[in-house]
Design an enzyme around this catalytic site. Structure first.
Site, PDB file in Angstrom:
ATOM      1  N   GLY A  46       0.339  -0.842   0.236  1.00 38.25           N
ATOM      2  CA  GLY A  46       0.323   0.168  -0.076  1.00 38.25           C
ATOM      3  C   GLY A  46       0.753   1.289   0.360  1.00 38.25           C
ATOM      4  CD  GLN A  51       3.510   5.727   2.507  1.00 37.73           C
ATOM      5  OE1 GLN A  51       2.265   4.850   1.512  1.00 37.73           O
ATOM      6  NE2 GLN A  51       4.526   5.149   3.044  1.00 37.73           N
ATOM      7  CB  CYS A  94       5.662   2.218   7.383  1.00 40.68           C
ATOM      8  SG  CYS A  94       4.649   3.640   6.334  1.00 40.68           S
ATOM      9  CG  LEU A  95       6.693   1.049   1.466  1.00 43.10           C
ATOM     10  CD1 LEU A  95       6.465   1.472   0.475  1.00 43.10           C
ATOM     11  CD2 LEU A  95       7.545  -0.132   1.483  1.00 43.10           C
ATOM     12  CG  HIS A 136      -0.219   0.957   7.312  1.00 42.21           C
ATOM     13  ND1 HIS A 136       0.671   0.782   7.428  1.00 42.21           N
ATOM     14  CD2 HIS A 136       0.348   1.966   6.089  1.00 42.21           C
ATOM     15  CE1 HIS A 136       1.797   1.591   8.425  1.00 42.21           C
ATOM     16  NE2 HIS A 136       1.848   2.561   6.654  1.00 42.21           N
ATOM     17  CD  GLU A 137      -1.179   2.553   2.609  1.00 42.68           C
ATOM     18  OE1 GLU A 137      -0.418   3.685   2.050  1.00 42.68           O
ATOM     19  OE2 GLU A 137      -0.562   1.310   2.842  1.00 42.68           O
ATOM     20  CG  HIS A 140       0.576   6.469   5.370  1.00 43.82           C
ATOM     21  ND1 HIS A 140       1.314   7.036   5.995  1.00 43.82           N
ATOM     22  CD2 HIS A 140       0.555   5.534   5.236  1.00 43.82           C
ATOM     23  CE1 HIS A 140       2.442   5.963   6.207  1.00 43.82           C
ATOM     24  NE2 HIS A 140       1.623   5.174   6.088  1.00 43.82           N
TER      25      HIS A 140
HETATM   26 NI    NI Z   1       3.000   3.172   5.070  1.00 44.27          NI
END
Ligand code: NI
Length: 184
Positions: A46, A51, A94-95, A136-137, A140
């Site tokens: 995701g 991000q 998380c990226l 989670h997304e 963000h």
């Molecule tokens: Ni993340």
């Protein structure tokens, strides 16, 4: 389509609340295409637009396993309209916080309302890893990271590590720039 750099902790942009997308256009779809390319390359399941530094309410995800057909999903202005009282725990990463994994407890099921890549209104109820990924997304989009759901002690330790790493990288860069000047 192009690969975009992913912002990492402690980039202050990750704390921004993203703005709604008023109309789904080719520009929205082009941004989503960049996000898919960046997410698959990472690899991740995701990615939210913030991000890659774009503060708009756009999320892409694909929770298909490696042995399954890809299931790309684009969510514009996603909003959680229902969540179960039953909760579940998943180990999240998380990226934007590379190599950190922590258990996070969230509602086990959620219903999400959003616009798809064509601008059509959609609603979806999810459970399992998809429910976790959606939450989670959508966090963000609100400037919230998964580490905001763990203990302050653990969170502070992670943030400190990333701040220290960022400082060290900045100093290394300064040193490298300095030596270039010296030989010029
Ligand atoms: Ni993340």
């Amino acid at each position: 389509m192009s690969l975009r750099p992913i912002l990492t902790l402690p980039d202050p942009k990750l704390k921004l609340v993203s703005a709604p997308i008023t109309k789904v256009t080719d520009e929205t779809r082009a941004l989503a295409a960049d996000m898919f390319e960046t997410m698959y390359e990472a690899p991740g399941i995701g990615l939210a637009a913030i991000q890659i530094g774009e503060p708009v309410r756009l999320v892409v995800l694909d929770v298909a396993r490696k042995d399954e057909e890809p299931r790309p999903m684009t969510l514009v202005n996603p909003e959680i309209v229902w969540s179960s009282t039953e909760r579940s725990v998943y180990e999240e990463g998380c990226l934007s916080i590379p190599e950190i994994f922590e258990e996070v407890e969230r509602p086990a099921m959620v219903t999400v309302r959003f616009l798809d890549a064509q601008g059509a209104e959609c609603e979806m109820t999810a459970q399992g890893v998809l429910a976790t990924c959606l939450q989670h997304e959508i966090d963000h989009v609100e400037g919230i990271l998964f580490i905001d759901h763990i203990s302050k002690l653990k969170r502070d330790r992670i943030v400190r590590k990333f701040k220290k790493d960022a400082k060290r990288k900045a100093e290394e860069k300064e040193d490298a720039d300095g030596s270039r000047t010296a030989v010029a």
